[in-house]
Write a protein that holds these residues in place. Structure first.
Motif, PDB file in Angstrom:
ATOM      1  N   LEU A   1       0.831  -1.201   0.000  1.00  0.00           N
ATOM      2  CA  LEU A   1       0.000   0.000   0.000  1.00  0.00           C
ATOM      3  C   LEU A   1       0.867   1.252   0.000  1.00  0.00           C
ATOM      4  O   LEU A   1       0.587   2.225  -0.722  1.00  0.00           O
ATOM      5  N   ARG A   2       1.930   1.231   0.764  1.00  0.00           N
ATOM      6  CA  ARG A   2       2.810   2.395   0.831  1.00  0.00           C
ATOM      7  C   ARG A   2       3.514   2.625  -0.498  1.00  0.00           C
ATOM      8  O   ARG A   2       3.813   3.771  -0.863  1.00  0.00           O
ATOM      9  N   ALA A   3       3.774   1.559  -1.227  1.00  0.00           N
ATOM     10  CA  ALA A   3       4.363   1.711  -2.564  1.00  0.00           C
ATOM     11  C   ALA A   3       3.399   2.423  -3.501  1.00  0.00           C
ATOM     12  O   ALA A   3       3.819   3.233  -4.343  1.00  0.00           O
ATOM     13  N   LEU A   4       2.100   2.163  -3.349  1.00  0.00           N
ATOM     14  CA  LEU A   4       1.107   2.870  -4.166  1.00  0.00           C
ATOM     15  C   LEU A   4       1.088   4.358  -3.837  1.00  0.00           C
ATOM     16  O   LEU A   4       0.963   5.206  -4.729  1.00  0.00           O
ATOM     17  N   VAL A   5       1.190   4.682  -2.548  1.00  0.00           N
ATOM     18  CA  VAL A   5       1.225   6.094  -2.157  1.00  0.00           C
ATOM     19  C   VAL A   5       2.485   6.758  -2.709  1.00  0.00           C
ATOM     20  O   VAL A   5       2.452   7.896  -3.187  1.00  0.00           O
ATOM     21  N   ALA A   6       3.624   6.048  -2.662  1.00  0.00           N
ATOM     22  CA  ALA A   6       4.862   6.582  -3.226  1.00  0.00           C
ATOM     23  C   ALA A   6       4.712   6.820  -4.725  1.00  0.00           C
ATOM     24  O   ALA A   6       5.231   7.814  -5.261  1.00  0.00           O
ATOM     25  N   ALA A   7       3.989   5.936  -5.402  1.00  0.00           N
ATOM     26  CA  ALA A   7       3.738   6.142  -6.834  1.00  0.00           C
ATOM     27  C   ALA A   7       2.910   7.407  -7.052  1.00  0.00           C
ATOM     28  O   ALA A   7       3.123   8.133  -8.030  1.00  0.00           O
ATOM     29  N   GLY A   8       1.975   7.680  -6.140  1.00  0.00           N
ATOM     30  CA  GLY A   8       1.200   8.918  -6.240  1.00  0.00           C
ATOM     31  C   GLY A   8       2.076  10.152  -6.099  1.00  0.00           C
ATOM     32  O   GLY A   8       1.884  11.160  -6.799  1.00  0.00           O
ATOM     33  N   ILE A   9       3.051  10.105  -5.188  1.00  0.00           N
ATOM     34  CA  ILE A   9       3.997  11.210  -5.029  1.00  0.00           C
ATOM     35  C   ILE A   9       4.813  11.395  -6.293  1.00  0.00           C
ATOM     36  O   ILE A   9       5.071  12.520  -6.737  1.00  0.00           O
ATOM     37  N   LEU A  10       5.217  10.279  -6.914  1.00  0.00           N
ATOM     38  CA  LEU A  10       5.973  10.350  -8.165  1.00  0.00           C
ATOM     39  C   LEU A  10       5.143  10.991  -9.273  1.00  0.00           C
ATOM     40  O   LEU A  10       5.635  11.849 -10.020  1.00  0.00           O
ATOM     41  N   VAL A  11       3.864  10.614  -9.371  1.00  0.00           N
ATOM     42  CA  VAL A  11       2.983  11.201 -10.385  1.00  0.00           C
ATOM     43  C   VAL A  11       2.821  12.695 -10.147  1.00  0.00           C
ATOM     44  O   VAL A  11       2.848  13.505 -11.088  1.00  0.00           O
ATOM     45  N   LEU A  12       2.651  13.095  -8.884  1.00  0.00           N
ATOM     46  CA  LEU A  12       2.478  14.509  -8.548  1.00  0.00           C
ATOM     47  C   LEU A  12       3.690  15.331  -8.967  1.00  0.00           C
ATOM     48  O   LEU A  12       3.560  16.369  -9.643  1.00  0.00           O
ATOM     49  N   THR A  13       4.873  14.906  -8.576  1.00  0.00           N
ATOM     50  CA  THR A  13       6.078  15.681  -8.883  1.00  0.00           C
ATOM     51  C   THR A  13       6.405  15.659 -10.373  1.00  0.00           C
ATOM     52  O   THR A  13       6.864  16.663 -10.923  1.00  0.00           O
ATOM     53  N   THR A  14       6.154  14.534 -11.023  1.00  0.00           N
ATOM     54  CA  THR A  14       6.372  14.479 -12.472  1.00  0.00           C
ATOM     55  C   THR A  14       5.412  15.429 -13.181  1.00  0.00           C
ATOM     56  O   THR A  14       5.799  16.118 -14.139  1.00  0.00           O
ATOM     57  N   GLY A  15       4.161  15.488 -12.713  1.00  0.00           N
ATOM     58  CA  GLY A  15       3.197  16.425 -13.297  1.00  0.00           C
ATOM     59  C   GLY A  15       3.646  17.870 -13.158  1.00  0.00           C
ATOM     60  O   GLY A  15       3.488  18.673 -14.086  1.00  0.00           O
ATOM     61  N   ILE A  16       4.229  18.208 -11.996  1.00  0.00           N
ATOM     62  CA  ILE A  16       4.734  19.571 -11.800  1.00  0.00           C
ATOM     63  C   ILE A  16       5.875  19.856 -12.761  1.00  0.00           C
ATOM     64  O   ILE A  16       5.938  20.933 -13.379  1.00  0.00           O
ATOM     65  N   ALA A  17       6.798  18.902 -12.913  1.00  0.00           N
ATOM     66  CA  ALA A  17       7.942  19.102 -13.809  1.00  0.00           C
ATOM     67  C   ALA A  17       7.484  19.283 -15.254  1.00  0.00           C
ATOM     68  O   ALA A  17       8.018  20.126 -15.989  1.00  0.00           O
ATOM     69  N   VAL A  18       6.487  18.501 -15.678  1.00  0.00           N
ATOM     70  CA  VAL A  18       5.974  18.619 -17.047  1.00  0.00           C
ATOM     71  C   VAL A  18       5.223  19.935 -17.217  1.00  0.00           C
ATOM     72  O   VAL A  18       5.389  20.640 -18.230  1.00  0.00           O
ATOM     73  N   TRP A  19       4.411  20.299 -16.234  1.00  0.00           N
ATOM     74  CA  TRP A  19       3.645  21.546 -16.309  1.00  0.00           C
ATOM     75  C   TRP A  19       4.566  22.764 -16.390  1.00  0.00           C
ATOM     76  O   TRP A  19       4.358  23.669 -17.194  1.00  0.00           O
TER      77      TRP A  19
END
Length: 357
Positions: free
Chosen positions: A197-215
């Motif tokens: 479950l914690r790995a899924l939350v970490a994946a969410g953090i990765l998606v968030l920061t990647t979205g910021i970098a792309v934006w």
């Protein structure tokens, strides 16, 4: 036959424990909130700094010096007023040559340079080719770009140290681990079951920061495979270190306070407060020896194009070594109950578990 049966039992136990851990988090909203709280706080801080130093301020009125077509129109579309060099309202000078741009802000009337950044990126200037400074020679940085790797670190570290260590210690404090210790359950199986479950939350953090970098277009293209490997190894390292802390801690409240301080300390120690470039060389060397700095450097290389102090594959290798060492220590030191330390344990050893399985 015995080994096959043992493997099947181990797999079934892992699945049941992982499911139980996930349900426990979902039933306790505070645990889920704690996993994202530090990420939200640090992100709000850096976004506020980005707004203050990059976005807010007088509108840019720029004198443009370039022989490359399309730059002027791209700047104007982004909201930059392009004027003659001798215009009395000018507060910025922009020079674009051979794919590189130098933006010089008037120190007395520093304009918001976010529109200039967007216009230059629209004109095809690469992210690493834009330099912003004022006419007194002070280089300007985007705080969000500079610290996006720190956001990843804090997110995963809080997930590991606060969202994993503290619940495990609370289970030991309530006696739940003692009950599990009288079953044929292996320590390694139990510890690994806390991670899905914690790995899924970490994946969410990765998606968030990647979205910021792309934006924000901090790089011309996010290297997703390299970023994924960096975050995977960094997360594995931090979780292994968190399990070392959880191996013998007794008091959940004291552990929570300690883990919060550790997470905050990682921000300072990994360059989240002061850029390493302004620190003494000895301090820079000490910071670069920290495993968390390796994580930040590897993640930043993919998210923002920052130049790491070591090649990224070398950072991966160092994080892998720490992960293995910490993982072995976590399994060897893990105690179901504090009576194990006193030699009065009634729990089963791992050898006994294998025989029972």
């Amino acid at each position: 036959m015995t080994n096959d049966r043992s493997a099947r039992c181990g797999g079934a136990a892992f699945r049941r424990l992982a499911s139980m851990s996930a349900r426990d988090v979902l039933r306790n909203p505070l645990t889920g909130i704690s996993m994202w709280f530090m990420t939200g706080i640090i992100l709000v801080i850096y976004v506020s700094m980005w707004l203050a130093f990059v976005v807010l301020g007088p509108a840019p009125v720029a004198a443009l010096d370039t022989d490359e077509p399309g730059v002027s129109s791209a700047l104007e579309r982004a909201g930059v007023q392009v004027v003659a060099p001798d215009d009395p309202d000018r507060n910025t000078r922009v020079t674009v040559h051979e794919g590189r741009a130098l933006v010089v802000l008037d120190a007395a009337d520093q304009a918001a340079w976010d529109p200039i950044w967007r216009g230059l990126r629209d004109a095809g200037v690469p992210a690493h080719g834009v330099t912003v400074m004022d006419d007194e020679g002070d280089v300007k940085i985007d705080p969000l770009q500079e610290n996006l790797g720190i956001v990843v670190l804090v997110g995963v570290a809080s997930l590991a140290f606060i969202g994993t260590t503290v619940p495990l210690v609370a289970m030991r404090e309530r006696g739940l681990l003692r009950l599990l210790g009288v079953t044929p359950l292996r320590r390694s199986t139990f510890l690994l079951a806390q991670l899905p479950l914690r790995a899924l939350v970490a994946a969410g953090i990765l998606v968030l920061t990647t979205g910021i970098a792309v934006w924000r277009r901090y790089v011309d293209g996010v290297d997703l495979p390299a970023l994924g490997v960096s975050v995977l190894l960094g997360a594995a390292m931090l979780f292994a270190l968190a399990l070392v802390f959880a191996a013998r801690s007794r008091n959940a409240e004291a552990t929570q306070q300690t883990m919060v301080m550790v997470t905050i300390g990682l921000v300072f120690a990994s360059g989240g407060l002061l850029p390493q470039s302004i620190l003494p060389v000895a301090v820079q060397v000490a910071m670069n020896c920290l495993p968390t700095t390796w994580f930040v450097a590897a993640a930043s290389a993919s998210l923002t194009g920052a130049e790491p102090f070591l090649p990224v594959p070398a950072l991966w290798g160092l994080m892998s070594l720490v992960t293995v060492a910490a993982g072995v220590l976590a399994v060897r030191w893990f105690e179901w109950d504090q009576s194990e330390r006193d030699g009065r344990a009634t729990t089963m050893s791992d050898t006994q578990r294998e025989v029972a399985a």
